[in-house]
Design a protein around this motif. Sequence first.
Motif, short mmCIF file in Angstrom:
data_model
loop_
_atom_site.label_atom_id
_atom_site.label_comp_id
_atom_site.label_asym_id
_atom_site.label_seq_id
_atom_site.Cartn_x
_atom_site.Cartn_y
_atom_site.Cartn_z
N GLN A 15 -31.66 20.77 -1.33
CA GLN A 15 -31.98 19.55 -2.05
C GLN A 15 -30.96 19.26 -3.16
O GLN A 15 -30.50 18.13 -3.32
N TRP A 16 -30.63 20.27 -3.93
CA TRP A 16 -29.62 20.09 -4.97
C TRP A 16 -28.24 19.82 -4.32
O TRP A 16 -27.44 19.06 -4.86
N LYS A 17 -28.00 20.45 -3.20
CA LYS A 17 -26.74 20.19 -2.49
C LYS A 17 -26.64 18.72 -2.10
O LYS A 17 -25.57 18.09 -2.24
N LYS A 18 -27.75 18.15 -1.65
CA LYS A 18 -27.80 16.74 -1.28
C LYS A 18 -27.46 15.86 -2.49
O LYS A 18 -26.71 14.88 -2.36
N VAL A 19 -27.98 16.20 -3.65
CA VAL A 19 -27.73 15.43 -4.87
C VAL A 19 -26.26 15.53 -5.27
O VAL A 19 -25.61 14.53 -5.59
N PHE A 20 -25.72 16.76 -5.28
CA PHE A 20 -24.32 16.96 -5.63
C PHE A 20 -23.42 16.12 -4.71
O PHE A 20 -22.49 15.45 -5.17
N GLU A 21 -23.70 16.17 -3.43
CA GLU A 21 -22.85 15.46 -2.46
C GLU A 21 -22.97 13.95 -2.62
O GLU A 21 -21.97 13.22 -2.49
N LEU A 22 -24.17 13.45 -2.90
CA LEU A 22 -24.36 12.01 -3.07
C LEU A 22 -23.59 11.49 -4.27
O LEU A 22 -22.88 10.48 -4.18
N VAL A 23 -23.70 12.18 -5.39
CA VAL A 23 -23.03 11.70 -6.60
C VAL A 23 -21.51 11.82 -6.45
O VAL A 23 -20.76 10.94 -6.91
N LYS A 24 -21.04 12.88 -5.78
CA LYS A 24 -19.59 12.97 -5.55
C LYS A 24 -19.12 11.83 -4.67
O LYS A 24 -18.03 11.26 -4.88
N THR A 25 -19.93 11.45 -3.68
CA THR A 25 -19.58 10.32 -2.81
C THR A 25 -19.39 9.04 -3.63
O THR A 25 -18.47 8.26 -3.40
N ILE A 26 -20.28 8.84 -4.61
CA ILE A 26 -20.19 7.66 -5.47
C ILE A 26 -18.89 7.68 -6.28
O ILE A 26 -18.13 6.71 -6.32
N TYR A 27 -18.61 8.82 -6.91
CA TYR A 27 -17.42 8.92 -7.76
C TYR A 27 -16.13 8.96 -6.96
O TYR A 27 -15.04 8.69 -7.51
N SER A 28 -16.23 9.30 -5.67
CA SER A 28 -15.03 9.43 -4.83
C SER A 28 -14.61 8.12 -4.19
O SER A 28 -13.57 8.06 -3.51
N ILE A 29 -15.39 7.08 -4.36
CA ILE A 29 -14.95 5.76 -3.86
C ILE A 29 -13.64 5.42 -4.57
O ILE A 29 -13.56 5.47 -5.80
N PRO A 30 -12.59 5.13 -3.83
CA PRO A 30 -11.30 4.84 -4.46
C PRO A 30 -11.42 3.76 -5.54
O PRO A 30 -11.90 2.65 -5.28
N GLY A 31 -11.03 4.12 -6.77
CA GLY A 31 -11.12 3.19 -7.88
C GLY A 31 -12.43 3.24 -8.64
O GLY A 31 -12.62 2.51 -9.62
N ASN A 32 -13.35 4.11 -8.22
CA ASN A 32 -14.69 4.14 -8.84
C ASN A 32 -14.90 5.34 -9.75
O ASN A 32 -16.02 5.62 -10.17
#
Length: 463
Positions: A267-284
Amino acid sequence: MTLLSIGMGRAFLYDTWERSQYKQYTYEEGGAMVKIKHATSLLIGIALITGCGGQDAARSNADGGGNPKEVKLEPVTVTAAVDGTYNELFDNLLTEHVKKKYPHITLNMMRPADGNTLDNLMIAGTVPDVIFTFNGNLSSYRTKGLLYDMSGLIKENKFSLDRFESNYIADVKIASTNDELFALPYETTFHALYYNKNIFNKFGIDYPKDGMTWEQTVELGKRVTRFDGGTQYRGLDPGSGIIWISQPLSLAAVDYKTEKAAINNDQWKKVFELVKTIYSIPGNKPAGAVLNEFTKDKTLAMVGHLNIFSALEAAEKEGLEWDVAQYPGFPEKPDTFGNASVYVGTITQASKHKKEALQVLDVLTSESFQILRSKSGSISTLKSAEVAKAFGADMAFLKGKHVEGIFKSKPVQYPVASEYRTKAETIAKARFNDYAAGTIDVNTALSRAEEEINKMIDAEKKK
């Protein structure tokens, strides 16, 4: 009981009749008499007293002409500490309404900025009658000897808890070990998705909608993350990194029962991955203080946040065109946002004016007072439809805004938190930052966080 109530003072009479649903009456603020249109009700009350041997009691509260006399109540000052953010408007409004309903009570709310923090008051041996705080602080009051079970006082004074939404009473009881009620809830917070209409209009993208999942919100964020005219526009920020996103899933970094780290799981892994996905959007990638990006720089398209209406009012005057939508959710936990801090009033164990302190809380949680607070944008803990209907009525800048989207989600049940929660979350955020920066993978980040949290707890126990 009606005639006895008259003898106990105008304030108590007003309160008693109001609670008894006797709506047709007039009240003379300057005198002791109350005019009643329901004469039958008064006669019934007198008959009941007479049948219970009440004639002597009636005479004792009458002058020589048989007219009721007002019994003057001794003046009482109820002191209150604020363990949190002091709000002068709230202070003035509550003090005024307490005095209006209970003329013998003076509420003295002490300002933390004047050195009257709760800790300072405790050191000085000056324990207040009431503490205004949030429910997450209640557990820490146990070791300070501040907690007082209000259940008996509430029953004795016929204070009805039916006025509250039941989930907020449950949230208050997180500090209870035997179903005690240590506080009463009066306001709460919310999470919502705010968006900059100018950015969406600029790029011809449809506005966010209610009911979106985080996955859908991320995809929308990608579409409005652009570099245009020399300005980098960010599409989405979750507001508080991994913490707010983890809360709807009822995750905790520490298991409060075992006092061990509870972060190295899927569950925590899911959260870590989701937030990294948000921050990893080019320019975001976050470029500074999130609220400044949204309200001042006007370069952030969407942000998940709490009640930021005061900041938005000022920003709107500077050209920000904004609106709000329902907070994004998870498919397995739809229509749910994170921990809603519940603001509470608690009566202290040491108070010598517990009844009067409860009367202060009665005013605070009355429908009439909550309507006033709701009009200025506060979220009430009451069931009242009238209170909900009044939301934002005095805030002109909310007119035309989609504020109804806010109320489509409900807070997750507030967790019973470990005393090590704050330090554990600090460690979790640090290891997430390592993961987001690409220096370690997600499994290593979770494993290191688990190890560091357990070491921190062991060290804290030895202090």
